[in-house]
Design a protein around this motif. Structure first.
Motif, PDB file in Angstrom:
ATOM      1  N   VAL A   1       0.732  -1.065  -0.013  1.00  0.00           N
ATOM      2  CA  VAL A   1      -0.238  -0.060  -0.167  1.00  0.00           C
ATOM      3  C   VAL A   1       0.926   1.263  -0.083  1.00  0.00           C
ATOM      4  O   VAL A   1       0.723   2.130  -0.662  1.00  0.00           O
ATOM      5  CB  VAL A   1      -0.998  -0.035   1.096  1.00  0.00           C
ATOM      6  CG1 VAL A   1      -1.623   1.301   1.181  1.00  0.00           C
ATOM      7  CG2 VAL A   1      -1.601  -1.286   1.158  1.00  0.00           C
ATOM      8  N   ASN A   2       1.999   1.390   0.786  1.00  0.00           N
ATOM      9  CA  ASN A   2       2.807   2.272   0.766  1.00  0.00           C
ATOM     10  C   ASN A   2       3.658   2.543  -0.572  1.00  0.00           C
ATOM     11  O   ASN A   2       3.810   3.638  -1.007  1.00  0.00           O
ATOM     12  CB  ASN A   2       4.006   2.055   1.590  1.00  0.00           C
ATOM     13  CG  ASN A   2       3.907   2.550   3.021  1.00  0.00           C
ATOM     14  OD1 ASN A   2       3.210   3.580   3.048  1.00  0.00           O
ATOM     15  ND2 ASN A   2       4.156   1.563   4.036  1.00  0.00           N
TER      16      ASN A   2
ATOM     17  N   ASN B   1       4.199   5.522  -5.927  1.00  0.00           N
ATOM     18  CA  ASN B   1       3.864   5.715  -7.300  1.00  0.00           C
ATOM     19  C   ASN B   1       2.965   6.834  -7.681  1.00  0.00           C
ATOM     20  O   ASN B   1       2.928   7.275  -8.449  1.00  0.00           O
ATOM     21  CB  ASN B   1       3.352   4.456  -7.820  1.00  0.00           C
ATOM     22  CG  ASN B   1       4.272   3.161  -8.205  1.00  0.00           C
ATOM     23  OD1 ASN B   1       4.905   3.324  -9.102  1.00  0.00           O
ATOM     24  ND2 ASN B   1       4.407   2.440  -7.187  1.00  0.00           N
ATOM     25  N   LEU B   2       1.875   6.900  -6.682  1.00  0.00           N
ATOM     26  CA  LEU B   2       1.151   8.274  -6.973  1.00  0.00           C
ATOM     27  C   LEU B   2       2.113   9.568  -6.800  1.00  0.00           C
ATOM     28  O   LEU B   2       1.769  10.515  -7.586  1.00  0.00           O
ATOM     29  CB  LEU B   2       0.042   8.278  -5.778  1.00  0.00           C
ATOM     30  CG  LEU B   2      -1.313   7.838  -6.050  1.00  0.00           C
ATOM     31  CD1 LEU B   2      -2.303   7.451  -4.793  1.00  0.00           C
ATOM     32  CD2 LEU B   2      -1.944   8.753  -6.811  1.00  0.00           C
TER      33      LEU B   2
ATOM     34  N   SER C   1       2.770  12.275  -9.909  1.00  0.00           N
ATOM     35  CA  SER C   1       2.522  13.593  -9.388  1.00  0.00           C
ATOM     36  C   SER C   1       3.507  14.613  -9.371  1.00  0.00           C
ATOM     37  O   SER C   1       3.366  15.740  -9.065  1.00  0.00           O
ATOM     38  CB  SER C   1       1.719  13.934  -8.386  1.00  0.00           C
ATOM     39  OG  SER C   1       0.722  12.551  -8.015  1.00  0.00           O
ATOM     40  N   ASP C   2       4.746  14.039  -9.672  1.00  0.00           N
ATOM     41  CA  ASP C   2       6.299  14.797  -9.678  1.00  0.00           C
ATOM     42  C   ASP C   2       6.466  15.516  -8.282  1.00  0.00           C
ATOM     43  O   ASP C   2       6.961  16.500  -8.241  1.00  0.00           O
ATOM     44  CB  ASP C   2       6.149  15.926 -10.747  1.00  0.00           C
ATOM     45  CG  ASP C   2       6.512  15.408 -12.120  1.00  0.00           C
ATOM     46  OD1 ASP C   2       7.340  14.500 -11.914  1.00  0.00           O
ATOM     47  OD2 ASP C   2       6.066  15.890 -13.095  1.00  0.00           O
TER      48      ASP C   2
ATOM     49  N   LEU D   1       8.064  12.519  -2.042  1.00  0.00           N
ATOM     50  CA  LEU D   1       8.356  11.017  -2.507  1.00  0.00           C
ATOM     51  C   LEU D   1       9.689  10.581  -1.534  1.00  0.00           C
ATOM     52  O   LEU D   1       9.510   9.593  -0.970  1.00  0.00           O
ATOM     53  CB  LEU D   1       8.677  10.975  -3.766  1.00  0.00           C
ATOM     54  CG  LEU D   1       8.895   9.286  -4.247  1.00  0.00           C
ATOM     55  CD1 LEU D   1       7.943   8.463  -3.848  1.00  0.00           C
ATOM     56  CD2 LEU D   1       9.232   9.443  -5.751  1.00  0.00           C
ATOM     57  N   GLU D   2      10.677  11.384  -1.273  1.00  0.00           N
ATOM     58  CA  GLU D   2      11.944  11.042  -0.636  1.00  0.00           C
ATOM     59  C   GLU D   2      11.471  11.002   0.922  1.00  0.00           C
ATOM     60  O   GLU D   2      11.776   9.946   1.463  1.00  0.00           O
ATOM     61  CB  GLU D   2      12.926  12.227  -0.724  1.00  0.00           C
ATOM     62  CG  GLU D   2      13.977  11.827  -0.110  1.00  0.00           C
ATOM     63  CD  GLU D   2      15.214  12.842  -0.003  1.00  0.00           C
ATOM     64  OE1 GLU D   2      15.098  13.751  -0.466  1.00  0.00           O
ATOM     65  OE2 GLU D   2      16.381  12.620   0.600  1.00  0.00           O
TER      66      GLU D   2
END
Ligand SMILES: [Zn+2]
Length: 474
Positions: free
Chosen positions: A333-334, A339-340, A344-345, A350-351
């Motif tokens: 799920v994480n 990926n989302l 979405s850049d 994300l990091e």
């Protein structure tokens, strides 16, 4: 060329003998441990090359984990692992091959109604390996019908060199070509059932799944000529086989076993990446609306991935929101959330997300790869190296890790380290010749110092030693 090579190995296996310890069975004398290892390397090399073999790190990790659980149920296998690979093919099949390798079709994963059902087929295949059924067949052929076997092997060789199949060594046609040359007998099937049942029982799965899956396969086979046959053809389910298993089940108490959430999520991810995204989206939406899917969470999960594939970020986020409470429960799920963020850049988020996820699920492969890719694509080379080097100390046999390290060193302009890591990448992908080639390039790199060269020469010697060893095995 490689495929012809494999057929030749199978051929040579008929004629030569013997490194295995004597376990009191004559079958041990036909194929040596080294020959099996050579076949194993060849098969795994082909699997890695094949575009039909699934490369998803999460789904492969799930299969590896399931395989390990079953191997713990089989005391024979603690030291000598079995490798699994997944083929994208909707027909229901799984097949054990020489070299302790088992191929699993995605169709089997879909068809199983529970983790125990999937495990029951795998346990049966593992039993074919532990009972040495393939070496026994080869032995029988080499004694009685050596000439026929030879002809069969050459037919196999021709099938394998079919140019249409050249890029898909593991395609079903070929797998079944191997299979039909090496058909199991009824006795083998019964023995694999008996041993498989023991493995299933010892590893905590529901033994009744054995019969429920065979029953549903048999039913499916009666009504359709499409999905069921390949497994049934190679492992015919006869009435006496079923009653044999049922007899054994009467002595076993009923066991309720809850499936891991990952089982449903693996199936959901496979579904989300198959076919046309808009077809998947409409099917999943219907399932969710009518509550007709097996697992609502998994349907939301699949729908989020299907939306992502279709480039619909807002809808993907909405679907993810339905299951975001599962982030601390399941690593997949994480990874969906990652990926989302990626699509979405949202690089900074994300990091942070990956770092947090790694605290909850340490060393989870998909996160390591994802975070390393992020660092590399944003030119944070030092961070990528630190991450990968730390991971290397824990997972030193992971080919992908070395590919990422090579990319990082290449970006850094370090020729020696680029080639050295590429060499390890090819080595762990079972391509020893290219591994030697890359190590040769590492030695010749202008930035290699005396000690680098000495280390690389030592490693090259080891790799060349292995190449010579395998070349001498016939
Ligand atoms: Zn079988």
């Amino acid at each position: 060329m490689k495929k012809i090579f494999l057929a030749l190995i199978l051929f040579y296996s008929f004629a030569f003998s013997n490194e295995l310890p004597d376990l009191g069975s004559s079958s041990d004398s036909i194929i040596s441990a080294f020959q099996e290892k050579k076949i194993r390397m060849q098969l795994l090399y082909q699997a890695n090359q094949s575009p039909t073999v699934l490369k998803d790190p999460e789904i492969n990790a799930y299969m590896e984990r399931l395989g390990k659980k079953l191997m713990h149920g089989s005391s024979l296998l603690q030291t000598d692992p079995i490798s699994f690979f997944i083929i994208q093919d909707r027909t229901i099949n799984a097949f054990a091959m020489l070299g302790r390798v088992i191929g699993v079709h995605t169709g089997l994963i879909y068809a199983a109604n529970s983790e125990s059902e999937l495990a029951s087929v795998l346990a049966h295949e593992i039993a074919h390996i532990t009972q040495k059924h393939l070496p026994r067949i080869i032995e029988a052929q080499s004694k009685d019908t050596f000439k026929t076997s030879l002809a069969m092997v050459f037919a196999l060789l021709v099938a394998r060199s079919n140019p249409q199949l050249a890029n898909a060594a593991m395609q079903t046609a070929q797998a079944s070509a191997v299979q039909s040359t090496l058909d199991f007998t009824r006795e083998h099937e019964k023995e694999a059932d008996r041993e498989g049942l023991k493995i299933l029982s010892k590893s905590g799965f529901d033994e009744r799944a054995f019969i429920s899956f065979f029953r549903s396969l048999d039913e499916a086979n009666k009504f359709s000529s499409g999905a069921a046959p390949s497994f049934l053809r190679t492992h015919p389910i006869t009435l006496d086989r079923i009653s044999d298993i049922e007899d054994r089940l009467t002595q076993i108490p009923y066991k309720q076993r809850e499936d891991e959430l990952s089982f449903a999520l693996v199936r959901a991810k496979l579904q989300a990446f198959e076919g046309n995204p808009s077809a998947s989206i409409s099917l999943l939406k219907t399932n969710i609306r009518n509550k007709s899917g097996v697992n609502q969470d998994a349907d939301h999960f699949a729908l989020a991935y299907a939306y992502l594939r279709g480039g619909k970020l807002k809808q993907a986020q909405d679907s993810f929101d339905q299951i975001k409470h599962l982030q601390t429960v399941n690593p997949m799920v994480n990874e969906l959330k990652a990926n989302l963020l990626l699509k979405s850049d949202k690089v900074n988020e994300l990091e942070k997300h990956y770092k947090q996820a790694l605290l909850t699920f340490p060393n989870y492969k998909a996160y390591i790869y994802g975070l390393a890719h992020l660092y590399l694509s944003t030119n944070q080379i030092k961070k990528a190296m630190l991450l990968l080097e730390e991971y290397e100390s824990i997972q030193p046999y992971d080919a992908n890790l070395y590919k990422l390290l090579a990319t990082a060193h290449s970006a850094n302009g370090s020729l020696y380290l680029e080639h050295k890591n590429l060499s390890e990448y090819f080595y762990y992908n079972f391509d020893l010749k290219e591994a030697a080639n890359q190590m040769g390039l590492a030695i010749k790199s202008v930035d290699a110092n005396f000690y680098d060269k000495a280390r690389a020469e030592q490693r090259l010697k080891e790799i060349q030693g292995e190449i010579t060893l395998y070349d001498n095995i016939q």
